[in-house]
Scaffold this motif. Structure first.
Motif, PDB file in Angstrom:
ATOM      1  N   ASP A  12       7.669  64.901  87.637  1.00  0.00           N
ATOM      2  CA  ASP A  12       6.663  65.860  87.173  1.00  0.00           C
ATOM      3  C   ASP A  12       6.491  65.823  85.655  1.00  0.00           C
ATOM      4  OD1 ASP A  12       9.122  66.756  86.651  1.00  0.00           O
ATOM      5  OD2 ASP A  12       8.924  68.704  87.643  1.00  0.00           O
ATOM      6  N   PHE A  13       6.736  64.653  85.059  1.00  0.00           N
ATOM      7  CA  PHE A  13       6.623  64.515  83.606  1.00  0.00           C
ATOM      8  C   PHE A  13       5.172  64.710  83.145  1.00  0.00           C
ATOM      9  CE2 PHE A  13       5.663  61.846  79.916  1.00  0.00           C
ATOM     10  CZ  PHE A  13       6.616  62.279  79.020  1.00  0.00           C
ATOM     11  N   GLN A  14       5.003  65.492  82.064  1.00  0.00           N
ATOM     12  CA  GLN A  14       3.658  65.656  81.506  1.00  0.00           C
ATOM     13  C   GLN A  14       3.741  65.357  80.032  1.00  0.00           C
ATOM     14  OE1 GLN A  14       1.558  69.179  82.449  1.00  0.00           O
ATOM     15  NE2 GLN A  14       1.161  68.278  84.457  1.00  0.00           N
ATOM     16  N   PHE A  15       2.880  64.437  79.591  1.00  0.00           N
ATOM     17  CA  PHE A  15       2.886  64.083  78.174  1.00  0.00           C
ATOM     18  C   PHE A  15       2.167  65.159  77.376  1.00  0.00           C
ATOM     19  CE2 PHE A  15       0.726  61.889  74.612  1.00  0.00           C
ATOM     20  CZ  PHE A  15       1.859  61.684  73.853  1.00  0.00           C
ATOM     21  N   ARG A  16       2.856  65.676  76.355  1.00  0.00           N
ATOM     22  CA  ARG A  16       2.203  66.664  75.493  1.00  0.00           C
ATOM     23  C   ARG A  16       2.064  66.062  74.103  1.00  0.00           C
ATOM     24  NH1 ARG A  16       5.524  70.273  78.186  1.00  0.00           N
ATOM     25  NH2 ARG A  16       7.057  70.137  76.533  1.00  0.00           N
ATOM     26  N   ALA A  17       0.835  66.031  73.632  1.00  0.00           N
ATOM     27  CA  ALA A  17       0.614  65.514  72.274  1.00  0.00           C
ATOM     28  C   ALA A  17       1.266  66.460  71.275  1.00  0.00           C
ATOM     29  CB  ALA A  17      -0.874  65.407  72.001  1.00  0.00           C
ATOM     30  N   ARG A  18       1.600  65.926  70.115  1.00  0.00           N
ATOM     31  CA  ARG A  18       2.212  66.759  69.073  1.00  0.00           C
ATOM     32  C   ARG A  18       1.260  67.897  68.706  1.00  0.00           C
ATOM     33  NH1 ARG A  18       4.119  63.815  63.719  1.00  0.00           N
ATOM     34  NH2 ARG A  18       5.342  62.702  65.243  1.00  0.00           N
TER      35      ARG A  18
END
Ligand code: FES
Ligand code: FES
Length: 183
Positions: A158-164
């Motif tokens: 369930d990984f979600q990439f979050r931008a800085r």
């Protein structure tokens, strides 16, 4: 004299007029605008420019673009699909497989070429295969850990990439100002 060439990059056809001595690395970056592929040594030693051509890992700094007529070229930009990162991209983020990031597209493309051929390599096989991709930052362990996380299916489902976050950038600018005494 230029030559008309069709390159198929990440599934998209590009029709280009190229001098016969143009390198694939420079055509990808300067003509097509895919700057994910990086230039390091320019002599086939560092692996930063690695891309996959018809399933084979190549150094794009040593590959003539006209020799890639109608071949399928894969670059780092083609790995994420429908807004979802490729498992290797996710693993490099989750397991800290990069620092400055210059070598990272080449590392990921090299690992992809291996896993496409052999999805369950041993740690030794990964080390041997990746030995042509140099990194000046990570000490290699985190790169190996990232690739092995994909091999051993350790990446989070369930990984979600979050931008800085924007505030983080502003904060670092403020730090810069106070350190550099620009105000
Ligand atoms: S830039 Fe191509 S191998 Fe180093
Ligand atoms: S992360 Fe900096 S050179 Fe590899």
């Amino acid at each position: 004299m230029t030559k008309q060439v069709q390159l198929v990059v990440n599934g998209e056809a590009y029709h280009l007029d190229l001098e016969p001595n143009r390198l694939l690395l420079h055509v990808l970056r300067d003509d097509i605008g895919l700057t994910g592929t990086k230039e390091g040594c320019s002599i086939g030693v560092c692996g930063a420019c690695s891309v996959i051509v018809d399933g084979r890992l190549v150094s794009s700094c040593l590959t003539l673009a006209v020799g890639c007529q109608n071949k399928n070229i894969e670059t780092i930009e083609g790995l994420a699909k429908d807004g979802k990162l490729h498992p290797l991209q996710q693993a490099f983020i989750e397991f800290g497989g990069f620092q400055c990031g210059i070598c990272t597209p080449g590392q990921i493309m090299a690992a992809k070429a291996l896993l496409d051929e052999n999805p369950k390599p041993s740690e030794e096989e990964v080390k041997e295969w990746m030995s042509g991709n140099l990194c000046r930052c990570t000490g290699y362990y985190k790169i190996l850990e990232s690739v092995m996380a994909v091999v051993n299916e350790k990446i989070s489902p369930d990984f979600q990439f979050r931008a800085r976050r924007q505030e983080a950038k502003i904060q670092s600018l403020d730090v810069y100002k106070s350190v550099a005494k620009t105000e």
